[in-house]
Design a protein around this motif. Structure first.
Motif, PDB file in Angstrom:
ATOM      1  N   HIS A 186      -2.342  32.325  65.019  1.00 30.44           N
ATOM      2  CA  HIS A 186      -1.657  31.165  64.432  1.00 30.44           C
ATOM      3  C   HIS A 186      -0.207  31.487  64.092  1.00 30.44           C
ATOM      4  N   LEU A 187       0.187  32.767  64.169  1.00 35.34           N
ATOM      5  CA  LEU A 187       1.598  33.122  63.957  1.00 35.34           C
ATOM      6  C   LEU A 187       2.409  32.985  65.246  1.00 35.34           C
ATOM      7  N   ALA A 188       1.737  32.597  66.345  1.00 42.39           N
ATOM      8  CA  ALA A 188       2.438  32.467  67.629  1.00 42.39           C
ATOM      9  C   ALA A 188       2.687  31.001  67.950  1.00 42.39           C
ATOM     10  N   GLY A 189       3.835  30.730  68.541  1.00 43.90           N
ATOM     11  CA  GLY A 189       4.125  29.385  69.032  1.00 43.90           C
ATOM     12  C   GLY A 189       5.291  28.732  68.306  1.00 43.90           C
ATOM     13  N   ALA A 190       5.979  27.867  69.053  1.00 42.39           N
ATOM     14  CA  ALA A 190       7.101  27.109  68.487  1.00 42.39           C
ATOM     15  C   ALA A 190       6.678  25.649  68.412  1.00 42.39           C
ATOM     16  N   LYS A 191       6.950  25.025  67.273  1.00 40.56           N
ATOM     17  CA  LYS A 191       6.568  23.613  67.150  1.00 40.56           C
ATOM     18  C   LYS A 191       7.625  22.851  66.365  1.00 40.56           C
ATOM     19  N   PHE A 192       7.614  21.517  66.498  1.00 42.70           N
ATOM     20  CA  PHE A 192       8.474  20.653  65.698  1.00 42.70           C
ATOM     21  C   PHE A 192       7.554  19.933  64.725  1.00 42.70           C
ATOM     22  N   ASP A 193       7.807  20.111  63.420  1.00 47.72           N
ATOM     23  CA  ASP A 193       6.876  19.543  62.437  1.00 47.72           C
ATOM     24  C   ASP A 193       7.292  18.140  61.977  1.00 47.72           C
ATOM     25  N   GLY A 194       8.209  17.522  62.736  1.00 49.01           N
ATOM     26  CA  GLY A 194       8.694  16.187  62.363  1.00 49.01           C
ATOM     27  C   GLY A 194      10.015  16.275  61.615  1.00 49.01           C
ATOM     28  N   LYS A 195      10.300  17.462  61.071  1.00 54.94           N
ATOM     29  CA  LYS A 195      11.549  17.664  60.338  1.00 54.94           C
ATOM     30  C   LYS A 195      12.321  18.883  60.870  1.00 54.94           C
ATOM     31  N   ASN A 196      11.610  19.947  61.114  1.00 56.33           N
ATOM     32  CA  ASN A 196      12.243  21.200  61.551  1.00 56.33           C
ATOM     33  C   ASN A 196      11.500  21.827  62.734  1.00 56.33           C
ATOM     34  N   VAL A 197      12.233  22.695  63.440  1.00 52.98           N
ATOM     35  CA  VAL A 197      11.590  23.542  64.455  1.00 52.98           C
ATOM     36  C   VAL A 197      11.080  24.779  63.721  1.00 52.98           C
ATOM     37  N   ARG A 198       9.847  25.183  64.007  1.00 53.70           N
ATOM     38  CA  ARG A 198       9.272  26.367  63.379  1.00 53.70           C
ATOM     39  C   ARG A 198       8.842  27.325  64.492  1.00 53.70           C
ATOM     40  N   ILE A 199       9.443  28.515  64.497  1.00 52.38           N
ATOM     41  CA  ILE A 199       9.092  29.508  65.513  1.00 52.38           C
ATOM     42  C   ILE A 199       8.306  30.614  64.826  1.00 52.38           C
ATOM     43  N   GLY A 200       7.020  30.704  65.161  1.00 51.28           N
ATOM     44  CA  GLY A 200       6.136  31.689  64.544  1.00 51.28           C
ATOM     45  C   GLY A 200       6.574  33.102  64.895  1.00 51.28           C
ATOM     46  N   ALA A 201       6.334  34.036  63.965  1.00 51.57           N
ATOM     47  CA  ALA A 201       6.798  35.415  64.140  1.00 51.57           C
ATOM     48  C   ALA A 201       6.262  36.041  65.425  1.00 51.57           C
ATOM     49  N   LEU A 202       5.031  35.677  65.801  1.00 52.47           N
ATOM     50  CA  LEU A 202       4.386  36.336  66.929  1.00 52.47           C
ATOM     51  C   LEU A 202       4.673  35.627  68.266  1.00 52.47           C
ATOM     52  N   THR A 203       5.580  34.681  68.255  1.00 54.26           N
ATOM     53  CA  THR A 203       5.930  33.995  69.503  1.00 54.26           C
ATOM     54  C   THR A 203       6.665  34.982  70.409  1.00 54.26           C
ATOM     55  N   ARG A 204       6.131  35.202  71.600  1.00 51.86           N
ATOM     56  CA  ARG A 204       6.767  36.135  72.544  1.00 51.86           C
ATOM     57  C   ARG A 204       8.086  35.531  73.027  1.00 51.86           C
ATOM     58  N   HIS A 205       9.050  36.424  73.323  1.00 53.30           N
ATOM     59  CA  HIS A 205      10.341  35.935  73.833  1.00 53.30           C
ATOM     60  C   HIS A 205      10.119  35.041  75.061  1.00 53.30           C
ATOM     61  N   ALA A 206       9.148  35.401  75.921  1.00 51.09           N
ATOM     62  CA  ALA A 206       8.893  34.619  77.140  1.00 51.09           C
ATOM     63  C   ALA A 206       8.442  33.199  76.789  1.00 51.09           C
ATOM     64  N   ASP A 207       7.689  33.060  75.703  1.00 46.16           N
ATOM     65  CA  ASP A 207       7.231  31.721  75.307  1.00 46.16           C
ATOM     66  C   ASP A 207       8.355  30.923  74.649  1.00 46.16           C
ATOM     67  N   VAL A 208       9.230  31.612  73.929  1.00 42.73           N
ATOM     68  CA  VAL A 208      10.423  30.926  73.393  1.00 42.73           C
ATOM     69  C   VAL A 208      11.233  30.375  74.567  1.00 42.73           C
ATOM     70  N   MET A 209      11.330  31.198  75.606  1.00 42.20           N
ATOM     71  CA  MET A 209      12.132  30.820  76.786  1.00 42.20           C
ATOM     72  C   MET A 209      11.565  29.583  77.470  1.00 42.20           C
ATOM     73  N   LEU A 210      10.236  29.447  77.459  1.00 41.80           N
ATOM     74  CA  LEU A 210       9.590  28.323  78.152  1.00 41.80           C
ATOM     75  C   LEU A 210       9.433  27.092  77.269  1.00 41.80           C
TER      76      LEU A 210
END
Ligand code: FAD
Length: 289
Positions: free
Chosen positions: A59-83
């Motif tokens: 659950h620490l992985a992944g980037a999401k928009f919560d309706g107000k802000n973008v939240r990038i989880g600590a465990l999101t791999r650089h490759a997933d940020v890129m995509l």
């Protein structure tokens, strides 16, 4: 060389990880992508007694928009940020910068949180977070706290994060539609750590630059918000006089390290060249739009 002996625990939850951090303090290290930690262990630059592996805390992985802000989880791999379409839409500066982070193999394992926790002076993600005015969320047994990026980066690999704190995520306000971004760096080869770099954002209103944010990395001990240079551009046309004023102002803002990559004066000149490229790009795109 081989790593010194260490114990290993796979964290079952965030609470488990922060409890172990509280018990072991500076003797423990979080293991995320391992792209910086494992080489440091193998070279015996770091000798933690315990590694706390957080890779199963999905659950620490992944980037999401919560309706107000973008939240990038600590465990999101650089490759997933890129995509991530979410990141591209709401924080395009990060999407511009992320292909410069290492090589494919590094981006497949390395994490956004690991990069921000480590705060390598040549790393791209800390500079972007500072340029975007983001917030870093940290958890310990004492609770959760948020630290503005401007207060987070203290010095060479030195941040506001305490040894018993786990970095949970970064929070970034969505980029306004009329804000433009540019990211430029100088590296010996693509994917190498930067020798100099700038993460820039600005609006162009009636041909004049406003809301300018200029963050430098690679040459300083930490990502540096260039407040004098920003003031020199604010409300100005991007012309010869403003270019000269920014170039002069950068000497006040930046104090490049003297190391094998180059002398301070050389690095300052690189940063001036990159600044021109970045603001040429932002002004040029605004004119073309
Ligand atoms: C060949 C090579 C080239 C590279 N090039 C670049 C580059 O150009 N730009 C760049 O930015 N990086 C580069 N890197 C580093 C890479 O981006 C790393 O992935 C990143 O710096 C650290 O992320 P990680 O997940 O691998 O962290 P790890 O190596 O697992 O950990 C790094 C440090 O952060 C701590 N940590 C990690 N996650 C957390 C957390 N959630 N909370 C608290 N502490 C935490 C660890 O305890 C450790 O001290 C390169 C690495 C290699 C091997």
């Amino acid at each position: 060389m081989k790593a010194p002996k260490f114990s290993y625990v796979r964290a079952q939850s965030v609470e488990h990880a922060v409890k172990l951090l509280a018990e072991h303090g500076d003797d423990a290290r979080i293991l995320a992508g391992g792209q910086s930690l494992m080489p440091a262990l193998n070279m015996r630059l770091s000798r933690p007694k315990l590694l706390i592996d957080i890779n199963r805390l999905e659950h620490l992985a992944g980037a999401k928009f919560d309706g107000k802000n973008v939240r990038i989880g600590a465990l999101t791999r650089h490759a997933d940020v890129m995509l991530s379409h979410m990141v591209a839409k709401y924080a395009p500066l990060i999407s511009m910068a992320i292909p410069h982070v290492g090589h494919v193999a590094v981006r497949n394992r390395g994490t956004f949180g690991g990069s921000v926790a480590l705060a390598d002076p040549a790393a791209e993600m800390p500079a972007c977070l500072l340029a975007l005015g983001g917030t870093i969320v940290l958890q310990s047994v004492r609770g959760i706290r948020e630290v503005a990026a401007e207060d987070y980066f203290h010095g060479l690999y030195d941040t506001a994060r305490q040894p018993d704190e786990l970095l949970l995520e970064a929070v970034i306000a969505p980029e306004p539609a009329d804000m433009r971004a540019a990211f430029h760096e100088l590296a010996r080869r693509h994917g190498d750590f930067a020798m100099a770099g700038v993460a820039a954002r600005a609006k162009v209103e009636s041909g004049k630059l406003t809301h300018v944010r200029l963050v430098y990395f690679g040459s300083e001990v930490k990502p540096t918000l260039a407040k004098t240079a920003m003031a020199a551009t604010e409300g100005k046309l991007w012309n010869g006089a403003t270019r000269d004023a920014v170039a002069a102002a950068l000497a006040h803002d930046l104090d490049p390290m003297d190391n094998l990559m180059g002398e301070p004066a050389t690095k300052l000149q690189w940063q001036r060249v990159l600044t021109k490229r970045a603001l040429d790009q932002i002004s040029g795109e605004a004119t073309a739009a």
